[in-house]
Design a protein around this motif. Structure first.
Motif, PDB file in Angstrom:
ATOM      1  N   SER A  79       0.826  -1.185   0.095  1.00  0.00           N
ATOM      2  CA  SER A  79      -0.155  -0.109   0.049  1.00  0.00           C
ATOM      3  C   SER A  79       0.788   1.286   0.116  1.00  0.00           C
ATOM      4  N   THR A  80       2.091   1.186   0.733  1.00  0.00           N
ATOM      5  CA  THR A  80       3.047   2.319   0.446  1.00  0.00           C
ATOM      6  C   THR A  80       3.404   2.715  -0.630  1.00  0.00           C
ATOM      7  N   GLN A  81       3.768   1.520  -1.263  1.00  0.00           N
ATOM      8  CA  GLN A  81       4.437   1.665  -2.630  1.00  0.00           C
ATOM      9  C   GLN A  81       3.507   2.186  -3.565  1.00  0.00           C
ATOM     10  N   LEU A  82       2.089   1.709  -3.423  1.00  0.00           N
ATOM     11  CA  LEU A  82       0.840   2.324  -4.271  1.00  0.00           C
ATOM     12  C   LEU A  82       0.705   3.836  -3.986  1.00  0.00           C
ATOM     13  N   ALA A  83       0.875   4.102  -2.697  1.00  0.00           N
ATOM     14  CA  ALA A  83       0.728   5.394  -2.200  1.00  0.00           C
ATOM     15  C   ALA A  83       1.778   6.471  -2.993  1.00  0.00           C
ATOM     16  N   TRP A  84       2.820   6.045  -3.010  1.00  0.00           N
ATOM     17  CA  TRP A  84       3.835   6.588  -3.570  1.00  0.00           C
ATOM     18  C   TRP A  84       3.779   6.866  -5.179  1.00  0.00           C
ATOM     19  N   ALA A  85       3.227   5.727  -5.879  1.00  0.00           N
ATOM     20  CA  ALA A  85       3.175   5.894  -7.298  1.00  0.00           C
ATOM     21  C   ALA A  85       1.885   6.871  -7.495  1.00  0.00           C
ATOM     22  N   TYR A  86       0.889   6.697  -6.611  1.00  0.00           N
ATOM     23  CA  TYR A  86      -0.398   7.516  -7.059  1.00  0.00           C
ATOM     24  C   TYR A  86       0.189   9.076  -6.599  1.00  0.00           C
ATOM     25  N   GLY A  87       0.983   9.280  -5.621  1.00  0.00           N
ATOM     26  CA  GLY A  87       1.503  10.719  -5.407  1.00  0.00           C
ATOM     27  C   GLY A  87       2.356  11.305  -6.659  1.00  0.00           C
ATOM     28  N   THR A  88       3.171  10.400  -7.023  1.00  0.00           N
ATOM     29  CA  THR A  88       4.009  10.731  -8.383  1.00  0.00           C
ATOM     30  C   THR A  88       3.043  10.790  -9.508  1.00  0.00           C
ATOM     31  N   GLY A  89       2.217   9.914  -9.741  1.00  0.00           N
ATOM     32  CA  GLY A  89       1.296  10.158 -10.790  1.00  0.00           C
ATOM     33  C   GLY A  89       0.428  11.706 -10.585  1.00  0.00           C
ATOM     34  N   ARG A  90       0.067  12.166  -9.598  1.00  0.00           N
ATOM     35  CA  ARG A  90      -0.532  13.500  -9.365  1.00  0.00           C
ATOM     36  C   ARG A  90       0.300  14.300  -9.706  1.00  0.00           C
ATOM     37  N   GLY A  91       1.617  14.463  -9.320  1.00  0.00           N
ATOM     38  CA  GLY A  91       2.520  15.584  -9.536  1.00  0.00           C
ATOM     39  C   GLY A  91       2.784  15.314 -10.999  1.00  0.00           C
ATOM     40  N   GLU A  92       2.884  14.388 -11.852  1.00  0.00           N
ATOM     41  CA  GLU A  92       2.691  14.315 -13.226  1.00  0.00           C
ATOM     42  C   GLU A  92       1.608  15.348 -13.911  1.00  0.00           C
ATOM     43  N   GLU A  93       0.425  14.801 -13.310  1.00  0.00           N
ATOM     44  CA  GLU A  93      -0.665  15.519 -13.641  1.00  0.00           C
ATOM     45  C   GLU A  93      -0.785  17.021 -13.670  1.00  0.00           C
ATOM     46  N   ASP A  94      -0.266  17.409 -12.427  1.00  0.00           N
ATOM     47  CA  ASP A  94      -0.006  18.753 -12.103  1.00  0.00           C
ATOM     48  C   ASP A  94       0.942  19.532 -13.079  1.00  0.00           C
ATOM     49  N   ALA A  95       2.035  18.783 -13.207  1.00  0.00           N
ATOM     50  CA  ALA A  95       2.816  19.414 -14.199  1.00  0.00           C
ATOM     51  C   ALA A  95       2.368  19.366 -15.648  1.00  0.00           C
ATOM     52  N   ALA A  96       1.313  18.622 -15.853  1.00  0.00           N
ATOM     53  CA  ALA A  96       1.019  18.640 -17.290  1.00  0.00           C
ATOM     54  C   ALA A  96      -0.165  19.609 -17.584  1.00  0.00           C
ATOM     55  N   GLY A  97      -1.006  19.928 -16.345  1.00  0.00           N
ATOM     56  CA  GLY A  97      -1.885  20.872 -16.381  1.00  0.00           C
ATOM     57  C   GLY A  97      -1.694  22.423 -15.855  1.00  0.00           C
ATOM     58  N   LEU A  98      -0.280  22.974 -15.807  1.00  0.00           N
ATOM     59  CA  LEU A  98       0.023  24.248 -15.338  1.00  0.00           C
ATOM     60  C   LEU A  98      -0.579  25.303 -15.886  1.00  0.00           C
ATOM     61  N   GLU A  99      -0.660  25.103 -17.342  1.00  0.00           N
ATOM     62  CA  GLU A  99      -1.362  26.352 -18.231  1.00  0.00           C
ATOM     63  C   GLU A  99      -2.686  26.525 -18.057  1.00  0.00           C
ATOM     64  N   ASP A 100      -3.363  25.599 -17.469  1.00  0.00           N
ATOM     65  CA  ASP A 100      -4.757  25.913 -17.092  1.00  0.00           C
ATOM     66  C   ASP A 100      -5.046  26.448 -15.745  1.00  0.00           C
ATOM     67  N   ARG A 101      -4.124  26.529 -14.988  1.00  0.00           N
ATOM     68  CA  ARG A 101      -4.344  27.200 -13.590  1.00  0.00           C
ATOM     69  C   ARG A 101      -4.259  28.736 -13.797  1.00  0.00           C
ATOM     70  N   PRO A 102      -4.797  29.266 -12.610  1.00  0.00           N
ATOM     71  CA  PRO A 102      -4.958  30.861 -12.525  1.00  0.00           C
ATOM     72  C   PRO A 102      -3.396  31.265 -12.761  1.00  0.00           C
ATOM     73  N   GLU A 103      -3.611  32.369 -13.328  1.00  0.00           N
ATOM     74  CA  GLU A 103      -2.076  33.282 -13.286  1.00  0.00           C
ATOM     75  C   GLU A 103      -1.838  33.860 -11.922  1.00  0.00           C
ATOM     76  N   VAL A 104      -0.680  33.835 -11.513  1.00  0.00           N
ATOM     77  CA  VAL A 104      -0.509  34.711 -10.093  1.00  0.00           C
ATOM     78  C   VAL A 104       0.506  35.924 -10.525  1.00  0.00           C
ATOM     79  N   VAL A 105       0.071  37.048 -10.174  1.00  0.00           N
ATOM     80  CA  VAL A 105       0.770  38.268 -10.472  1.00  0.00           C
ATOM     81  C   VAL A 105       1.494  38.540  -9.093  1.00  0.00           C
ATOM     82  N   VAL A 106       2.622  38.454  -8.672  1.00  0.00           N
ATOM     83  CA  VAL A 106       3.518  38.770  -7.681  1.00  0.00           C
ATOM     84  C   VAL A 106       3.920  40.170  -7.529  1.00  0.00           C
ATOM     85  N   GLU A 107       3.768  40.880  -6.510  1.00  0.00           N
ATOM     86  CA  GLU A 107       4.413  42.109  -6.461  1.00  0.00           C
ATOM     87  C   GLU A 107       5.273  42.151  -5.022  1.00  0.00           C
TER      88      GLU A 107
END
Length: 294
Positions: A194-222
């Motif tokens: 289950s630990t290995q599966l949880a690690w693989a799941y988290g890595t997959g979520r990270g890959e999904e986040d990296a693939a969908g960064l263009e669709d996230r709101p832009e952050v303007v920082v001052e």
């Protein structure tokens, strides 16, 4: 006059412990699997989970996403075990000593088969532990599942052989100690898998986040002070001094995407972020002013 008898303190403590035990165990497992998945998810971006400041409640909510697949696998496995055990009991009832003809002893074949499969699984688990190592690129769950079900298969084969002969092959003490060892290895293997599966799941979520960064709101920082080593895709501009607020925040940066906001920090990336090439920018809330652009 009658008085209501109250249970002793030890009995009340035992009742409370029995009521809280499963809930406490479930909460601990959710937090643990949530921690593993969250650690893998943000480690994909080079962010240690301790730096994110995620609370136990956040970890538990993250763990809820992870446990669905292990829970489904567990219940399906229980159904398969019940079906196998029912079949074995039916074969044992049919294969009585006084009715054997010596030509089709299915129960003996089943006993030897379980022992053989168990020995092979134990060998696979030992190879995975001592030869391949934990960092080897192997199939997820192969080693822990072999560790969990190998000894169980051997023990079940020995039990079938004892039932077929009409008497146990081991003494009661050896059987009890062996059963405890098998259960311990089963639990350890399932938690490991289950630990290995949880690690693989988290890595997959990270890959999904990296693939969908263009669709996230832009952050303007001052910011008050300029930022060095800006990642690609971020544009910088200097604000004028017409107002008091503009003098406080003189530097504006556009092009960021919000990865995570937690622990009083902003974790920012860009739409062109690539693993191993770009960095994740961490800014504290108190030193910046943030605007979100849909």
């Amino acid at each position: 006059m009658t008085t209501e008898s109250t249970p002793p303190v030890s009995a009340r403590v035992r009742q409370v412990a029995e009521a809280l035990g499963p809930a406490t165990l479930a909460t601990a497992l959710l937090i643990y699997f949530g921690y593993v998945a969250t650690r893998a998810r943000y480690e994909y971006f080079g962010v240690p989970v301790d730096l994110t400041g995620r609370s136990n409640q956040d970890m538990m909510l993250d763990g809820l996403e992870v446990v669905f697949v292990p829970a489904a696998m567990l219940f399906l496995g229980l159904l398969a075990i019940v079906a196998i055990h029912s079949t074995v009991l039916w074969l044992l009832a049919r294969d009585r000593p006084d009715e054997r003809d010596g030509t089709s002893d299915v129960t003996a074949f089943a006993a030897y088969g379980f022992v053989l499969v168990g020995v092979l699984l134990i060998a696979r688990a030992l190879i995975g532990i001592f030869v391949q190592g934990p960092e080897a690129s192997v199939i997820i769950g192969a080693t822990p599942f072999s560790l969990a079900f190998g000894p169980a298969a051997v023990a079940y084969g020995v039990w079938i052989a004892g039932q077929r002969r009409g008497r146990p092959l081991l003494s009661q003490r050896l059987a009890r100690n062996g059963a405890m060892g098998v259960i311990a290895l089963l639990v350890a293997g399932l938690v490991w898998a289950s630990t290995q599966l949880a690690w693989a799941y988290g890595t997959g979520r990270g890959e999904e986040d990296a693939a969908g960064l263009e669709d996230r709101p832009e952050v303007v920082v001052e910011t008050r002070e300029p930022l060095d080593d800006l990642p690609r895709g971020v544009t910088a501009s200097r604000l004028g001094t017409a107002g008091e607020e503009a003098r406080a925040y003189r530097h504006r940066y556009r092009g960021f995407r919000l990865l995570l906001a937690s622990g009083g920090r902003l974790f920012l990336v860009t739409p062109e972020w690539r693993r191993g090439r770009d960095a994740t920018i961490v800014l504290p809330y108190e030193d910046v002013r943030v605007r979100l652009v849909p």
